[in-house]
Design a protein around this motif. Structure first.
Motif, PDB file in Angstrom:
ATOM      1  N   PHE A 128       0.835  -1.204   0.000  1.00 51.98           N
ATOM      2  CA  PHE A 128       0.000   0.000   0.000  1.00 51.98           C
ATOM      3  C   PHE A 128       0.866   1.249   0.000  1.00 51.98           C
ATOM      4  CE2 PHE A 128      -2.208   3.333   2.457  1.00 51.98           C
ATOM      5  CZ  PHE A 128      -3.320   3.530   1.644  1.00 51.98           C
ATOM      6  N   GLN A 129       1.886   1.256   0.842  1.00 51.44           N
ATOM      7  CA  GLN A 129       2.767   2.418   0.913  1.00 51.44           C
ATOM      8  C   GLN A 129       3.597   2.566  -0.358  1.00 51.44           C
ATOM      9  OE1 GLN A 129       4.854   1.648   4.618  1.00 51.44           O
ATOM     10  NE2 GLN A 129       3.323   2.771   5.816  1.00 51.44           N
ATOM     11  N   LYS A 130       3.987   1.449  -0.953  1.00 47.96           N
ATOM     12  CA  LYS A 130       4.760   1.503  -2.192  1.00 47.96           C
ATOM     13  C   LYS A 130       3.945   2.122  -3.315  1.00 47.96           C
ATOM     14  CE  LYS A 130       7.326  -1.373  -5.477  1.00 47.96           C
ATOM     15  NZ  LYS A 130       7.744  -2.757  -5.839  1.00 47.96           N
ATOM     16  N   GLN A 131       2.645   1.785  -3.378  1.00 52.77           N
ATOM     17  CA  GLN A 131       1.829   2.313  -4.460  1.00 52.77           C
ATOM     18  C   GLN A 131       1.544   3.813  -4.309  1.00 52.77           C
ATOM     19  OE1 GLN A 131      -1.792  -0.028  -4.439  1.00 52.77           O
ATOM     20  NE2 GLN A 131      -2.750   1.199  -2.853  1.00 52.77           N
ATOM     21  N   GLN A 132       1.748   4.351  -3.107  1.00 57.40           N
ATOM     22  CA  GLN A 132       1.578   5.796  -2.916  1.00 57.40           C
ATOM     23  C   GLN A 132       2.659   6.571  -3.661  1.00 57.40           C
ATOM     24  OE1 GLN A 132      -1.362   6.407  -1.497  1.00 57.40           O
ATOM     25  NE2 GLN A 132      -1.374   4.174  -1.247  1.00 57.40           N
ATOM     26  N   GLU A 133       3.735   5.885  -4.040  1.00 55.25           N
ATOM     27  CA  GLU A 133       4.822   6.529  -4.766  1.00 55.25           C
ATOM     28  C   GLU A 133       4.553   6.603  -6.261  1.00 55.25           C
ATOM     29  OE1 GLU A 133       8.199   4.186  -3.808  1.00 55.25           O
ATOM     30  OE2 GLU A 133       8.076   4.532  -1.636  1.00 55.25           O
ATOM     31  N   LEU A 134       3.472   5.968  -6.716  1.00 58.34           N
ATOM     32  CA  LEU A 134       3.156   5.979  -8.142  1.00 58.34           C
ATOM     33  C   LEU A 134       2.781   7.386  -8.590  1.00 58.34           C
ATOM     34  CD1 LEU A 134       1.014   2.712  -8.337  1.00 58.34           C
ATOM     35  CD2 LEU A 134       3.375   3.020  -9.104  1.00 58.34           C
ATOM     36  N   PRO A 135       3.045   7.718  -9.839  1.00 59.22           N
ATOM     37  CA  PRO A 135       2.728   9.060 -10.335  1.00 59.22           C
ATOM     38  C   PRO A 135       1.219   9.307 -10.358  1.00 59.22           C
ATOM     39  CG  PRO A 135       3.422   7.614 -12.126  1.00 59.22           C
ATOM     40  CD  PRO A 135       3.703   6.876 -10.860  1.00 59.22           C
ATOM     41  N   PRO A 136       0.797  10.557 -10.287  1.00 63.78           N
ATOM     42  CA  PRO A 136      -0.629  10.891 -10.333  1.00 63.78           C
ATOM     43  C   PRO A 136      -1.283  10.321 -11.594  1.00 63.78           C
ATOM     44  CG  PRO A 136       0.675  12.812  -9.742  1.00 63.78           C
ATOM     45  CD  PRO A 136       1.658  11.748 -10.145  1.00 63.78           C
ATOM     46  N   GLY A 137      -2.503   9.826 -11.414  1.00 65.21           N
ATOM     47  CA  GLY A 137      -3.228   9.265 -12.538  1.00 65.21           C
ATOM     48  C   GLY A 137      -3.047   7.775 -12.713  1.00 65.21           C
ATOM     49  N   GLN A 138      -2.061   7.186 -12.043  1.00 59.62           N
ATOM     50  CA  GLN A 138      -1.847   5.744 -12.132  1.00 59.62           C
ATOM     51  C   GLN A 138      -2.634   5.055 -11.025  1.00 59.62           C
ATOM     52  OE1 GLN A 138       2.147   4.636 -12.908  1.00 59.62           O
ATOM     53  NE2 GLN A 138       1.838   2.442 -12.487  1.00 59.62           N
ATOM     54  N   SER A 139      -3.358   4.006 -11.383  1.00 60.30           N
ATOM     55  CA  SER A 139      -4.260   3.351 -10.449  1.00 60.30           C
ATOM     56  C   SER A 139      -3.516   2.731  -9.269  1.00 60.30           C
ATOM     57  CB  SER A 139      -5.071   2.270 -11.168  1.00 60.30           C
ATOM     58  OG  SER A 139      -5.907   2.835 -12.154  1.00 60.30           O
ATOM     59  N   LYS A 140      -4.119   2.854  -8.106  1.00 59.36           N
ATOM     60  CA  LYS A 140      -3.601   2.255  -6.876  1.00 59.36           C
ATOM     61  C   LYS A 140      -4.619   1.201  -6.442  1.00 59.36           C
ATOM     62  CE  LYS A 140      -1.270   6.564  -5.538  1.00 59.36           C
ATOM     63  NZ  LYS A 140      -1.565   7.269  -6.800  1.00 59.36           N
ATOM     64  N   TYR A 141      -4.240  -0.059  -6.532  1.00 60.49           N
ATOM     65  CA  TYR A 141      -5.229  -1.137  -6.457  1.00 60.49           C
ATOM     66  C   TYR A 141      -5.524  -1.618  -5.041  1.00 60.49           C
ATOM     67  CZ  TYR A 141      -5.037  -1.190 -11.481  1.00 60.49           C
ATOM     68  OH  TYR A 141      -5.128  -0.802 -12.801  1.00 60.49           O
ATOM     69  N   ILE A 142      -4.561  -1.615  -4.148  1.00 60.92           N
ATOM     70  CA  ILE A 142      -4.799  -2.114  -2.793  1.00 60.92           C
ATOM     71  C   ILE A 142      -5.472  -1.019  -1.969  1.00 60.92           C
ATOM     72  CG2 ILE A 142      -3.722  -2.996  -0.692  1.00 60.92           C
ATOM     73  CD1 ILE A 142      -1.477  -4.093  -2.486  1.00 60.92           C
ATOM     74  N   VAL A 143      -6.680  -1.303  -1.494  1.00 64.30           N
ATOM     75  CA  VAL A 143      -7.459  -0.266  -0.811  1.00 64.30           C
ATOM     76  C   VAL A 143      -7.761  -0.584   0.647  1.00 64.30           C
ATOM     77  CG1 VAL A 143      -8.524   0.593  -2.921  1.00 64.30           C
ATOM     78  CG2 VAL A 143      -9.632  -1.272  -1.663  1.00 64.30           C
ATOM     79  N   GLY A 144      -7.528  -1.820   1.089  1.00 66.98           N
ATOM     80  CA  GLY A 144      -7.864  -2.127   2.472  1.00 66.98           C
ATOM     81  C   GLY A 144      -7.520  -3.542   2.881  1.00 66.98           C
ATOM     82  N   VAL A 145      -7.844  -3.843   4.140  1.00 67.52           N
ATOM     83  CA  VAL A 145      -7.668  -5.183   4.709  1.00 67.52           C
ATOM     84  C   VAL A 145      -8.954  -5.584   5.400  1.00 67.52           C
ATOM     85  CG1 VAL A 145      -5.161  -5.005   4.998  1.00 67.52           C
ATOM     86  CG2 VAL A 145      -6.677  -4.188   6.820  1.00 67.52           C
ATOM     87  N   GLU A 146      -9.123  -6.867   5.591  1.00 66.71           N
ATOM     88  CA  GLU A 146     -10.341  -7.354   6.247  1.00 66.71           C
ATOM     89  C   GLU A 146     -10.038  -8.573   7.102  1.00 66.71           C
ATOM     90  OE1 GLU A 146     -13.346  -9.577   4.486  1.00 66.71           O
ATOM     91  OE2 GLU A 146     -11.924 -10.973   3.587  1.00 66.71           O
ATOM     92  N   LEU A 147     -10.897  -8.785   8.108  1.00 66.34           N
ATOM     93  CA  LEU A 147     -10.872 -10.011   8.902  1.00 66.34           C
ATOM     94  C   LEU A 147     -12.128 -10.793   8.572  1.00 66.34           C
ATOM     95  CD1 LEU A 147      -9.543 -11.742  11.152  1.00 66.34           C
ATOM     96  CD2 LEU A 147     -11.018 -10.533  12.786  1.00 66.34           C
TER      97      LEU A 147
END
Length: 351
Positions: free
Chosen positions: A236-255
């Motif tokens: 999740f933190q790694k995808q925050q480094e992606l440039p604007p406009g590029q999709s960030k796929y991991i949005v959460g966790v669940e039990l």
């Protein structure tokens, strides 16, 4: 000469139902609760089981077989094995979790993982889903059962990591989203050439946007939960480094998982870490009956006090817990069909 009309015996009610089904299928939808393994196509599961020499249990493919065959005796588009999957009467919750144990035995390599992920996304898109959150627990799978020469020898059976499992799903989502966007843009360009009347008669399917929720199985250990949470935070933190406009796929966790196993409180610290890292959190509660002040009540109260972003199911809560949520609401992920079939929900609430 007599023309054979296959629709000559179609009743008006059947025609209306078909039209209604087509209309509702074309409507844009949002799917927030879809387990990757639980969304596998029946014929895919049968094929994978055969290829991997997995014997599916009778309760899995013979459940209410007579009813399934009766309703679909003349349906040439499905196989006998597929019809046996159709669940026209409830399974209890324990039966369902016993069935779920066999799916990972069939989806045990990256080849199968790619196949079912692509098929789930395609099925969702064709059903008019425009946004879907798939959820799955990372697993260490075989890379492939056979080498390129089909020998099954050598490095083909090396194990992939949980990270590779998640990265493959993200890769497939990225590929699919780009294809969907391109399709939509091309159809929009083509539509611009149509007359106003033609445009009004056609419903253009929007592009599907897929996202991923990383699951923790409550039947597992704290160490296993931490492993999944740590991986989710890292990616999740790694995808925050992606440039604007590029999709960030991991949005959460669940039990999730079998609600009769373990207790949320032993995993609470792990999910607090995920929340502090910026991940959304969903917790399942209220899947089995509870009484005031019993263990399930106390667990549900602990979950509500934790204030996750969403609650899964939350169907069998006591009156006092419902009142607590009414005063301070938390969004609830509902699965009406699943809950009706596994929790006798219809009999308790008259359908």
């Amino acid at each position: 000469m007599t023309t054979n009309n296959n629709n000559s015996n179609t009743s008006p009610s059947t025609t209306i139902n078909q039209q209604l089904h087509g209309f509702t299928k074309s409507l844009p939808k949002i799917e927030l609760y879809a387990h990757l393994n639980g969304s596998i196509r029946e014929h895919t599961l049968i094929e994978l089981a055969s290829e991997r020499n997995v014997t599916l249990p009778p309760k899995m493919i013979l459940h209410d077989a007579e009813s399934a065959q009766h309703h679909n005796n003349d349906d040439s588009t499905t196989t006998k094995e597929e019809r046996l999957f159709w669940n026209t009467h409830p399974r209890n919750l324990q039966d369902c979790f016993e069935v779920f144990e066999y799916i990972p035995k069939c989806v045990d390599d990256l080849v199968a993982l790619r196949r079912i992920t692509e098929e789930v996304l395609l099925d969702a898109a064709e059903d008019g889903v425009v946004y879907i959150e798939l959820r799955t627990g990372p697993k260490c799978l075989i890379r492939r059962h056979h080498d390129d020469d089909g020998s099954g020898e050598g490095g083909g059976r090396m194990m992939a990591t949980k990270r590779e499992y998640v990265e493959m799903i993200v890769e497939i989502m990225d590929e699919f989203e780009k294809k969907e966007q391109k399709r939509y843009e091309m159809e929009m360009e083509s539509r611009a050439q149509d007359t106003i009347m033609q445009q009004q008669q056609q419903i253009l399917r929007l592009a599907l946007i897929p996202r991923l929720i990383i699951s923790v199985d409550r039947a597992g250990t704290i160490e296993q939960a931490d492993e999944n949470i740590n991986l989710a935070i890292e990616l999740f933190q790694k995808q925050q480094e992606l440039p604007p406009g590029q999709s960030k796929y991991i949005v959460g966790v669940e039990l999730g998982g079998n609600p009769t196993r373990n207790d949320f409180t032993i995993f609470e610290a792990s999910f607090e870490r995920a929340r502090r890292a910026g991940l959304n959190v969903a917790i399942h509660i209220g899947e089995v009956p509870m009484k005031s002040q019993d263990a399930k009540y106390n667990e549900a109260l602990a979950v509500i006090n934790f204030r996750p972003d969403r609650l899964g199911h939350a169907l069998t809560l006591s009156t006092s817990l419902i009142e607590l949520l009414e005063k301070n609401p938390i969004p609830i992920e509902c699965c009406p069909t699943s809950n009706t079939m596994t929790l006798d929900f219809a009999s308790h609430h008259e359908g």
